[in-house]
Scaffold this motif. Structure first.
Motif, mmCIF file in Angstrom:
data_model
loop_
_atom_site.group_PDB
_atom_site.id
_atom_site.type_symbol
_atom_site.label_atom_id
_atom_site.label_comp_id
_atom_site.label_asym_id
_atom_site.label_seq_id
_atom_site.Cartn_x
_atom_site.Cartn_y
_atom_site.Cartn_z
ATOM 1 N N VAL A 1 6.901 17.714 14.795
ATOM 2 C CA VAL A 1 5.691 17.153 14.203
ATOM 3 C C VAL A 1 5.841 15.635 14.134
ATOM 4 C CG1 VAL A 1 6.492 17.365 11.803
ATOM 5 C CG2 VAL A 1 4.055 17.421 12.279
ATOM 6 N N THR A 2 4.749 14.926 14.320
ATOM 7 C CA THR A 2 4.764 13.468 14.216
ATOM 8 C C THR A 2 3.418 12.998 13.690
ATOM 9 O OG1 THR A 2 5.330 11.410 15.366
ATOM 10 C CG2 THR A 2 3.975 12.981 16.590
ATOM 11 N N ALA A 3 3.432 11.861 13.026
ATOM 12 C CA ALA A 3 2.194 11.284 12.499
ATOM 13 C C ALA A 3 1.417 10.614 13.629
ATOM 14 C CB ALA A 3 2.505 10.267 11.413
ATOM 15 N N VAL A 4 0.096 10.630 13.521
ATOM 16 C CA VAL A 4 -0.759 9.907 14.455
ATOM 17 C C VAL A 4 -1.064 8.574 13.790
ATOM 18 C CG1 VAL A 4 -2.969 9.850 15.660
ATOM 19 C CG2 VAL A 4 -1.788 12.024 15.352
ATOM 20 N N ARG A 5 -0.451 7.544 14.272
ATOM 21 C CA ARG A 5 -0.706 6.207 13.724
ATOM 22 C C ARG A 5 -1.764 5.538 14.591
ATOM 23 N NH1 ARG A 5 1.043 7.458 9.143
ATOM 24 N NH2 ARG A 5 3.260 7.581 8.814
ATOM 25 N N GLU A 6 -1.351 4.624 15.449
ATOM 26 C CA GLU A 6 -2.323 4.008 16.340
ATOM 27 C C GLU A 6 -2.176 4.596 17.731
ATOM 28 O OE1 GLU A 6 1.433 2.205 16.120
ATOM 29 O OE2 GLU A 6 -0.056 1.915 14.566
ATOM 30 N N GLY A 7 -3.273 4.667 18.431
ATOM 31 C CA GLY A 7 -3.244 5.219 19.779
ATOM 32 C C GLY A 7 -3.743 6.652 19.809
ATOM 33 N N THR A 8 -3.816 7.173 21.012
ATOM 34 C CA THR A 8 -4.299 8.533 21.204
ATOM 35 C C THR A 8 -3.216 9.533 20.799
ATOM 36 O OG1 THR A 8 -3.423 8.675 23.451
ATOM 37 C CG2 THR A 8 -5.665 7.771 23.204
ATOM 38 N N PRO A 9 -3.599 10.778 20.541
ATOM 39 C CA PRO A 9 -2.587 11.797 20.256
ATOM 40 C C PRO A 9 -1.535 11.912 21.367
ATOM 41 C CG PRO A 9 -4.735 12.605 19.630
ATOM 42 C CD PRO A 9 -4.953 11.294 20.335
ATOM 43 N N THR A 10 -1.969 11.827 22.625
ATOM 44 C CA THR A 10 -1.027 11.906 23.745
ATOM 45 C C THR A 10 -0.021 10.765 23.672
ATOM 46 O OG1 THR A 10 -2.690 12.967 25.130
ATOM 47 C CG2 THR A 10 -0.824 11.958 26.276
ATOM 48 N N ARG B 1 0.838 -1.198 0.000
ATOM 49 C CA ARG B 1 0.000 0.000 0.000
ATOM 50 C C ARG B 1 0.867 1.240 0.000
ATOM 51 N NH1 ARG B 1 -3.728 0.127 4.869
ATOM 52 N NH2 ARG B 1 -3.970 2.244 4.130
ATOM 53 N N LYS B 2 0.400 2.224 -0.730
ATOM 54 C CA LYS B 2 1.080 3.517 -0.733
ATOM 55 C C LYS B 2 0.877 4.172 0.629
ATOM 56 C CE LYS B 2 1.210 7.870 -3.252
ATOM 57 N NZ LYS B 2 0.704 8.874 -2.333
ATOM 58 N N LYS B 3 1.944 4.722 1.166
ATOM 59 C CA LYS B 3 1.859 5.412 2.445
ATOM 60 C C LYS B 3 0.955 6.632 2.296
ATOM 61 C CE LYS B 3 5.276 6.033 6.001
ATOM 62 N NZ LYS B 3 6.607 6.504 6.313
ATOM 63 N N ARG B 4 0.010 6.758 3.212
ATOM 64 C CA ARG B 4 -0.895 7.904 3.144
ATOM 65 C C ARG B 4 -0.213 9.143 3.665
ATOM 66 N NH1 ARG B 4 -6.632 6.799 5.643
ATOM 67 N NH2 ARG B 4 -6.615 9.017 5.271
ATOM 68 N N SER B 5 -0.390 10.235 2.954
ATOM 69 C CA SER B 5 0.202 11.492 3.416
ATOM 70 C C SER B 5 -0.876 12.423 3.972
ATOM 71 C CB SER B 5 0.947 12.176 2.278
ATOM 72 O OG SER B 5 0.039 12.498 1.247
ATOM 73 N N ASP B 6 -2.132 11.968 3.949
ATOM 74 C CA ASP B 6 -3.202 12.838 4.448
ATOM 75 C C ASP B 6 -3.677 12.426 5.839
ATOM 76 O OD1 ASP B 6 -4.509 10.484 3.763
ATOM 77 O OD2 ASP B 6 -6.333 11.521 3.121
ATOM 78 N N CYS B 7 -2.928 11.544 6.512
ATOM 79 C CA CYS B 7 -3.349 11.126 7.843
ATOM 80 C C CYS B 7 -3.132 12.280 8.838
ATOM 81 C CB CYS B 7 -2.599 9.872 8.289
ATOM 82 S SG CYS B 7 -0.850 10.105 8.571
ATOM 83 N N ASN B 8 -3.656 12.100 10.015
ATOM 84 C CA ASN B 8 -3.512 13.133 11.035
ATOM 85 C C ASN B 8 -2.081 13.208 11.547
ATOM 86 O OD1 ASN B 8 -6.175 14.124 11.179
ATOM 87 N ND2 ASN B 8 -6.794 12.326 12.341
ATOM 88 N N HIS B 9 -1.649 14.405 11.826
ATOM 89 C CA HIS B 9 -0.331 14.657 12.394
ATOM 90 C C HIS B 9 -0.498 15.555 13.610
ATOM 91 C CE1 HIS B 9 0.961 13.131 8.537
ATOM 92 N NE2 HIS B 9 2.198 13.144 8.961
#
Length: 103
Positions: free
Chosen positions: A26-35, A3-11
């Motif tokens: 800045v960091t990407a939000v992958r799995e888990g809460t923002p904190t 899969r192409k890495k998504r660039s529109d995910c939350n950061h």
């Protein structure tokens, strides 16, 4: 197929604060809460500071003051990598954080 890495995910645009100064990142939000994501990113900063011995201002501050001296603050949750990096650059330009190094 991969899969192409998504660039529109939350950061997250976050800041690290201690007596030595401020760092904005800045960091990407992958799995888990923002904190959780911000803490995980800080853990990577800490491990690089000790493992790689880098002389970046943030790494030197982590070695000098210890990880516990830092507060992690989420500044904003942003949709899209480009928008997140634009906000990060704007905040760095505005606040000139000491721990971001030469900017």
């Amino acid at each position: 197929s991969t899969r192409k890495k998504r660039s529109d995910c939350n950061h997250l645009v976050y800041q690290l604060e201690c007596s030595a100064g401020l760092y904005i990142g800045v960091t990407a939000v992958r799995e888990g809460t923002p904190t959780y994501c911000a803490k995980r990113r800080f853990t990577r900063h800490v491990s690089r500071a000790f493992r790689d011995g880098l002389n970046w201002p943030l790494c030197k501050a982590i070695r000098k003051h210890g990880a516990d001296a830092f507060d992690i603050v989420i500044v904003s949750k942003v949709r899209g990598k480009t928008a997140a990096h634009e906000l990060e650059r704007a905040l760095i330009k505005k606040y000139r954080p000491k721990l971001n190094g030469d900017i």
